[in-house]
Design an enzyme around this catalytic site. Structure first.
Site, PDB file in Angstrom:
ATOM      1  N   GLY A 170      19.257   7.667  21.350  1.00  0.00           N
ATOM      2  CA  GLY A 170      18.733   8.433  21.377  1.00  0.00           C
ATOM      3  C   GLY A 170      18.675   9.726  19.478  1.00  0.00           C
ATOM      4  O   GLY A 170      19.604   8.748  18.949  1.00  0.00           O
ATOM      5  N   SER A 171      18.543  10.795  19.606  1.00  0.00           N
ATOM      6  CA  SER A 171      18.697  11.685  18.233  1.00  0.00           C
ATOM      7  C   SER A 171      20.201  12.051  18.152  1.00  0.00           C
ATOM      8  O   SER A 171      20.126  12.332  16.923  1.00  0.00           O
ATOM      9  CB  SER A 171      17.858  12.719  19.055  1.00  0.00           C
ATOM     10  N   THR A 172      21.014  11.421  18.487  1.00  0.00           N
ATOM     11  CA  THR A 172      21.911  12.116  18.023  1.00  0.00           C
ATOM     12  C   THR A 172      22.398  10.495  16.741  1.00  0.00           C
ATOM     13  O   THR A 172      23.236  10.880  16.466  1.00  0.00           O
ATOM     14  CB  THR A 172      23.766  11.406  19.136  1.00  0.00           C
ATOM     15  N   PHE A 173      21.841   9.530  17.497  1.00  0.00           N
ATOM     16  CA  PHE A 173      22.110   8.271  16.187  1.00  0.00           C
ATOM     17  C   PHE A 173      21.074   9.329  15.262  1.00  0.00           C
ATOM     18  O   PHE A 173      21.385   8.145  13.736  1.00  0.00           O
ATOM     19  CB  PHE A 173      21.476   6.972  16.792  1.00  0.00           C
ATOM     20  N   LYS A 174      20.804   9.709  14.614  1.00  0.00           N
ATOM     21  CA  LYS A 174      19.804   9.853  13.570  1.00  0.00           C
ATOM     22  C   LYS A 174      20.920  10.830  12.358  1.00  0.00           C
ATOM     23  O   LYS A 174      20.421  11.013  11.513  1.00  0.00           O
ATOM     24  CB  LYS A 174      19.045  11.629  13.779  1.00  0.00           C
TER      25      LYS A 174
END
Length: 588
Positions: free
Chosen positions: A320-324
């Site tokens: 999810g968004s931690t991969f951003k």
């Protein structure tokens, strides 16, 4: 009657010749026997000496003490307790009934079971293993002929379930089965010794001959990067989170982003290392006897395997968004975006025939790239991914080592599950840019992000620092330093600055700690199949921003009620960092 005697000569073999032939045969036979005796006594002496010893000597093993495992501060994590192995030698038993009654009463075994082994005609029958030393000493005091009590070792874990998914455990033969116990089994095992006793033809030991002992060599002691206090606090936090959110499990990783040293790896529920085969409910408490009786052996085996699994390395998930953070570093490095670039978020983005929404369905409106990171805005990161295109995006995925295993010194590390380049269309690229449609392990994810915030150097997460023998005169060092660059230092600095803003003013503000510069990113990823209402909440944070020495990942699998990473995990990360930062600063 006239009798005529006729002298008949043996024309073929005269008497003298026959005598010579006989003498020659005797000499040849004696020579052959002599040569054979010399050959056996000289050239085959060692072989027959060993054969004779095998017949006349009885051998028993002296178990070597397994090397102990210590944390970075010298705290014992895995040690040994002295136990005994009780056995009988049939030919030496003089009073079988006394032996049967004595052993069955002390060891708590049925007389029938003991009798079967005592009366069995074999060189040695083991009655019981892992017998408490006090009971072993009691049996020795009986002075029973034919009964042997040999000291052995049983693995002991003072912390109970502390770091169970890291340490693993040993089997009945003291061999490693899981975790570090199996990873470093070769150096931990040591070398067994032996006791040799001389016996007569009936197999009875000759007391006046004494015994030969070859002393065992203990295994090497293993010293880790793990900090038992940090591990204990991480486990307590994970247990509280699991209970509060009724989650399937909670994982917490604490690492030094500069060198990959792992301070803690909690994966709750943990299990009791001293009783690793006892099955526990996910909610806590052991299964009852009735529940176990109703299960098949396969069901029990599946439950144990699930109980022993370490989600941090054995399983993958959509980050999810931690991969951003990774999309951010790639986009900045590729030059397709700057922190000041402007974007517009209407609450969604149309990609090919798909309408991919932002978590804020009403949209964020006009925002800079930094603000898009603070808002965790999907359309902003989709745009960055599409600007790079599949080839460039995958170039950075490979450059950041995401497709490679971390190389952590634990068994069973899972590999990243990622689209191949030829299968990445615009929709796949868009979803990948904000952390969906692929999977990786929590440790792989945190390790990659650490390499992006530490100045751009690849690191190898690890637990073992060194191993040393009992005399401390032989040491094995485990060097896992890596200076391979994966990102430009100035881009790494920019990434840290943006992530500091995320914690200071954005979605990660619940991870803020007064007096510290914290950077980080939240994530709330919906599990497959979509629409099932199940999520994984997470947060990755680090401090200090200018030169990170501590990184934390908190992951909650299927929290009930409020499930947002910023609400569930960010406060827990702040609690962990706030409590261990003063401790680490003082000790390290």
């Amino acid at each position: 009657m006239q009798v005529v005697f006729v002298k008949q000569e043996n024309a073929k073999y005269p008497v003298k010749l026959r005598a010579l032939i006989f003498l020659a045969a005797v000499l040849i036979g004696m020579t052959a026997v002599t040569v054979r005796i010399i050959w056996l006594m000289v050239w085959q002496s060692e072989y027959y000496e060993e054969e004779a010893n095998d017949v006349q000597q009885r051998e028993r093993a002296i178990k070597a003490a397994r090397g102990e495992i210590y944390d970075r501060n010298g705290i014992l994590l895995a040690g040994n307790r002295t136990v005994c192995t009780v056995s009988v030698v049939h030919n030496q038993v003089e009073k079988p009934e006394e032996v049967i009654v004595s052993l069955s009463s002390v060891l708590g075994l049925s007389e029938e079971k003991v009798r079967t082994k005592v009366e069995k005609r074999s060189s040695r029958e083991i009655i019981a293993v892992n017998v408490d030393k006090e009971l072993g000493d009691q049996i020795r005091g009986f002075h029973l002929k034919g009964v042997k009590v040999d000291e052995d070792y049983k693995r002991y874990y003072p912390g109970g379930n502390l770091a169970s998914k890291i340490l693993g455990f040993t089997g009945g033969d003291n061999q490693g089965i899981l975790g570090l116990e199996v990873q470093y089994d070769e150096i931990l095992q040591g070398k067994n010794g032996i006791i040799l006793t001389t016996t007569d033809a009936s197999g009875t030991e000759l007391e006046d001959k004494g015994e030969i002992r070859v002393e065992p060599e203990s295994g090497y002691d293993l010293h880790l990067t793990l900090d038992s206090d940090v591990q204990a606090f991480a486990q307590q936090t994970a247990e509280r989170l699991k209970e509060e959110k009724s989650a399937i499990h909670v994982s917490i990783l604490v690492m030094n982003p500069q060198n990959g040293e792992l301070y803690a790896m909690a994966d709750v529920p943990e299990y009791d290392l001293n009783h690793p085969f006892v099955l526990y409910h996910d909610s806590g408490g052991p299964y009852s006897e009735d529940e176990l009786a109703a299960m098949t052996e396969k069901e029990k085996s599946d439950l144990r395997n699930r109980m022993w699994r370490n989600f941090c390395i054995n399983d993958t998930y959509e980050p999810g968004s931690t991969f951003k953070i990774i999309t951010m570093a790639a986009g900045l490095s590729a030059g397709v975006v700057t922190p000041e670039d402007r974007f517009y978020c209407p609450g969604y983005r149309i990609v090919e025939d798909r309408r991919i929404r932002c978590h804020k369905t009403t949209g964020h409106g006009s925002e800079s790239f930094t603000e898009g990171a603070m808002n965790s805005c999907n359309p902003v990161f989709m745009e960055v991914g599409l600007r790079m295109g599949p080839s460039v995006f995958m170039k950075y995925i490979r450059q950041f080592q995401i497709l490679e295993k971390t190389g952590v010194d634990l068994p069973g590390e899972a590999a990243t599950i990622m689209h191949s380049l030829k299968n990445i269309g615009e929709v796949e690229l868009a979803t990948m840019s904000f952390g969906q449609s692929f999977q990786l392990t929590p440790l792989r994810h945190l390790t990659t992000i650490c390499s992006l915030i530490n100045g751009g150097r690849q690191i190898i997460p690890h637990l073992a620092v060194y191993a040393e023998n009992e005399k401390k005169d032989q040491v094995i060092f485990y060097d896992r330093e890596s200076e391979e660059p994966v990102l430009e230092e100035e881009i790494s600095s920019t990434v840290r600055t943006i992530l500091e803003a995320v914690v200071a003013e954005g979605g990660g503000k619940r991870a803020y700690i007064e007096g510290y510069r914290i950077g980080g990113k939240t994530a709330t990823s919906e599990k497959l199949p979509r629409g099932n209402g199940k999520y994984i909440s997470s947060f990755i944070g680090f401090t200090p921003v200018d030169n990170p020495t501590l990184a934390v990942l908190v992951l909650v699998n299927e929290p009930e009620g409020i499930y947002y990473g910023g609400t569930v995990c960010a406060p827990a990360a702040a609690e962990i960092m706030g409590n261990i930062l003063p401790y680490i600063e003082e000790r390290y």
